[in-house]
Write a protein that holds these residues in place. Structure first.
Motif, mmCIF file in Angstrom:
data_model
loop_
_atom_site.group_PDB
_atom_site.id
_atom_site.type_symbol
_atom_site.label_atom_id
_atom_site.label_comp_id
_atom_site.label_asym_id
_atom_site.label_seq_id
_atom_site.Cartn_x
_atom_site.Cartn_y
_atom_site.Cartn_z
ATOM 1 N N UNK A 1 0.954 -1.210 -0.071
ATOM 2 C CA UNK A 1 -0.035 -0.089 -0.097
ATOM 3 C C UNK A 1 0.751 1.153 -0.060
ATOM 4 N N UNK A 2 0.279 2.385 -0.490
ATOM 5 C CA UNK A 2 0.856 3.745 -0.492
ATOM 6 C C UNK A 2 -0.082 4.569 0.104
ATOM 7 N N UNK A 3 0.605 5.428 0.863
ATOM 8 C CA UNK A 3 -0.385 6.496 1.809
ATOM 9 C C UNK A 3 0.238 7.960 1.249
ATOM 10 N N UNK A 4 -0.534 8.897 0.834
ATOM 11 C CA UNK A 4 0.079 10.108 0.195
ATOM 12 C C UNK A 4 -1.137 11.204 1.035
ATOM 13 N N UNK A 5 -0.342 12.083 1.535
ATOM 14 C CA UNK A 5 -0.938 13.329 2.264
ATOM 15 C C UNK A 5 -0.011 14.415 2.196
ATOM 16 N N UNK A 6 -0.654 15.670 2.190
ATOM 17 C CA UNK A 6 0.079 16.750 2.383
ATOM 18 C C UNK A 6 -0.017 17.068 3.951
ATOM 19 N N UNK A 7 1.342 17.330 4.574
ATOM 20 C CA UNK A 7 1.520 17.391 5.917
ATOM 21 C C UNK A 7 1.732 19.007 6.015
ATOM 22 N N UNK A 8 1.617 19.466 7.306
ATOM 23 C CA UNK A 8 2.186 21.101 7.510
ATOM 24 C C UNK A 8 3.513 21.392 6.880
ATOM 25 N N UNK A 9 4.439 20.420 6.936
ATOM 26 C CA UNK A 9 5.671 20.868 6.346
ATOM 27 C C UNK A 9 5.663 20.359 4.819
#
Length: 164
Positions: free
Chosen positions: A68-76
């Motif tokens: 699996x792959x998890x992609x997100x936009x974090x504060x950094x």
């Protein structure tokens, strides 16, 4: 924020701007998270278990090979997690975290990293205790040891600042 502090839009391209943007983003994400949670609960009540199938939390229900792959936009910045599971055991787990990009060295074309770019032209009040440099790096919220090591143009060690 700009209005409250009586600042021009150009103030956003600074340590203050990065810090303020993270605070504003935190408020937005908090509200969005509540909406997402409400939507998830509604979907579960309607029989849609694609996002929360508790049966799949039990490893005896896993296939022999899963990835699996998890992609997100974090504060950094952009954050990615990659996982490979074989025979109910983690075979490979990799993260590409925002600090990887923000603290990177110059690329093959000589482009500066975000940290290096942000430090250019930063006024330093006391060269023996350059707090401004530490504040600028911390405004990116790096996920690495909270220490900054300073070297001059020739690579000579100048100073180390620890925040612990």
């Amino acid at each position: 924020m700009l209005k409250a502090l009586d600042l021009p839009a150009s103030a956003l391209f600074s340590t203050l701007g990065r810090t303020a943007a993270r605070g504003i983003e935190t408020q937005l994400v908090t509200a969005w998270s509540l909406d997402f949670f409400d939507q998830l609960v509604k979907n579960l009540k309607n029989g849609d278990s694609r996002m929360a199938n508790p049966v799949m939390w039990e490893n005896e229900n896993w296939p022999a090979h899963a990835q699996g792959v998890g992609l997100t936009e974090a504060p950094r910045g952009a954050l990615a997690h990659f996982a490979v599971i074989e025979n109910n055991r983690m075979k490979n787990y990799q993260m590409v975290v925002p600090t990887t990009w923000n603290a990177s060295p110059r690329d093959e074309n000589g482009n500066l990293s975000p940290y290096e770019s942000a430090l250019i032209g930063t006024p330093v009040h006391n060269a023996n205790q350059p707090l401004e440099i530490l504040r600028t790096i911390h405004s990116f919220d790096p996920c690495l040891t909270c220490a900054v090591h300073l070297y001059d143009e020739e690579g000579k060690y100048v100073h180390q600042m620890d925040t612990f």
